[in-house]
Design a protein around this motif. Structure first.
Motif, PDB file in Angstrom:
ATOM      1  N   MET A   1       0.820  -1.198   0.000  1.00  0.00           N
ATOM      2  CA  MET A   1       0.000   0.000   0.000  1.00  0.00           C
ATOM      3  C   MET A   1       0.864   1.263   0.000  1.00  0.00           C
ATOM      4  O   MET A   1       0.432   2.292  -0.459  1.00  0.00           O
ATOM      5  CB  MET A   1      -0.921   0.010   1.219  1.00  0.00           C
ATOM      6  CG  MET A   1      -2.053  -0.983   1.135  1.00  0.00           C
ATOM      7  SD  MET A   1      -3.180  -0.644  -0.181  1.00  0.00           S
ATOM      8  CE  MET A   1      -4.557   0.009   0.671  1.00  0.00           C
ATOM      9  N   GLY A   2       2.059   1.163   0.548  1.00  0.00           N
ATOM     10  CA  GLY A   2       2.915   2.345   0.650  1.00  0.00           C
ATOM     11  C   GLY A   2       3.290   2.923  -0.701  1.00  0.00           C
ATOM     12  O   GLY A   2       3.261   4.137  -0.892  1.00  0.00           O
ATOM     13  N   ILE A   3       3.643   2.075  -1.654  1.00  0.00           N
ATOM     14  CA  ILE A   3       4.022   2.557  -2.991  1.00  0.00           C
ATOM     15  C   ILE A   3       2.842   3.294  -3.609  1.00  0.00           C
ATOM     16  O   ILE A   3       2.983   4.404  -4.123  1.00  0.00           O
ATOM     17  CB  ILE A   3       4.451   1.384  -3.894  1.00  0.00           C
ATOM     18  CG1 ILE A   3       5.632   0.633  -3.292  1.00  0.00           C
ATOM     19  CG2 ILE A   3       4.786   1.874  -5.294  1.00  0.00           C
ATOM     20  CD1 ILE A   3       5.868  -0.747  -3.897  1.00  0.00           C
ATOM     21  N   ALA A  55      -1.502 -12.364  -2.269  1.00  0.00           N
ATOM     22  CA  ALA A  55      -1.798 -11.854  -3.599  1.00  0.00           C
ATOM     23  C   ALA A  55      -2.406 -10.456  -3.556  1.00  0.00           C
ATOM     24  O   ALA A  55      -2.210  -9.669  -4.481  1.00  0.00           O
ATOM     25  CB  ALA A  55      -2.730 -12.810  -4.334  1.00  0.00           C
ATOM     26  N   SER A  56      -3.120 -10.125  -2.484  1.00  0.00           N
ATOM     27  CA  SER A  56      -3.707  -8.779  -2.396  1.00  0.00           C
ATOM     28  C   SER A  56      -2.600  -7.726  -2.340  1.00  0.00           C
ATOM     29  O   SER A  56      -2.706  -6.675  -2.973  1.00  0.00           O
ATOM     30  CB  SER A  56      -4.638  -8.658  -1.191  1.00  0.00           C
ATOM     31  OG  SER A  56      -3.957  -8.862   0.029  1.00  0.00           O
ATOM     32  N   ALA A  57      -1.525  -8.019  -1.633  1.00  0.00           N
ATOM     33  CA  ALA A  57      -0.391  -7.085  -1.591  1.00  0.00           C
ATOM     34  C   ALA A  57       0.228  -6.935  -2.977  1.00  0.00           C
ATOM     35  O   ALA A  57       0.629  -5.832  -3.367  1.00  0.00           O
ATOM     36  CB  ALA A  57       0.655  -7.568  -0.595  1.00  0.00           C
ATOM     37  N   CYS A  63      -0.454  -1.825  -8.958  1.00  0.00           N
ATOM     38  CA  CYS A  63      -1.075  -0.521  -9.247  1.00  0.00           C
ATOM     39  C   CYS A  63      -0.128   0.615  -8.889  1.00  0.00           C
ATOM     40  O   CYS A  63       0.035   1.574  -9.654  1.00  0.00           O
ATOM     41  CB  CYS A  63      -2.381  -0.368  -8.473  1.00  0.00           C
ATOM     42  SG  CYS A  63      -3.699  -1.427  -9.042  1.00  0.00           S
ATOM     43  N   GLY A  64       0.485   0.523  -7.727  1.00  0.00           N
ATOM     44  CA  GLY A  64       1.418   1.555  -7.305  1.00  0.00           C
ATOM     45  C   GLY A  64       2.609   1.659  -8.229  1.00  0.00           C
ATOM     46  O   GLY A  64       3.067   2.764  -8.557  1.00  0.00           O
TER      47      GLY A  64
END
Length: 150
Positions: A1-3, A55-57, A63-64
């Motif tokens: 999520m960070g990217i 896989a969610s990560a 996307c990021g």
């Protein structure tokens, strides 16, 4: 999520420190990926890179990376995102499962408490589809991130 998050904040504010952070996170995460390109639940886990997958990560990371590639002009981030999306599509989709609540499997919610390990998560589906749309229609990214209100 960070990217994903830091690249989005950079696009909204133009502040370079957010872009710098996104790049550092991307370089770390890419360096921690195993050859199958599906991230583990925690890059710093004792068994990484051979631990339970998430896989969610990978979908969020893809996307990021696509957004980061556009923001930096560095094609290597796009190339890695395509590898992630391909790996997820080839190895992490549910197939003929009555137990699946979503399309993307091999997601992990909370490994330490053994809650939601190697399951389907709806937000993985969202980010996989967003990643595919970012590849197929890259110029539509600003419609999702409305810069007119900034």
């Amino acid at each position: 999520m960070g990217i994903y998050g830091f690249t989005t904040i950079y696009r909204r504010t133009g502040r370079r420190e957010f872009l710098t952070t996104a790049r550092k996170l991307a370089d770390f995460a890419l360096g921690a990926l195993s050859p199958d390109h599906v991230p583990v639940w925690d890059y710093l886990a004792p068994q990484a890179p051979h631990d339970i997958k998430d896989a969610s990560a990978g979908a969020v990371m893809a996307c990021g990376l696509l957004d980061l590639s556009r923001a930096t002009g560095e094609p290597r981030y796009r190339e890695e995102a395509l590898k992630l999306l391909t790996a997820l599509s080839e190895t992490c989709l549910t197939r003929k499962s009555a137990r699946a609540d979503a399309v993307v499997a091999r997601c992990t919610r909370n490994r330490p408490s053994e809650d939601g390990v190697e399951i389907s998560l709806p937000y993985a589906d969202y980010y996989l589809l967003e990643g595919i749309l970012r590849v197929l229609r890259p110029d539509d990214i600003d419609r999702a991130i409305d810069l007119s209100t900034v």
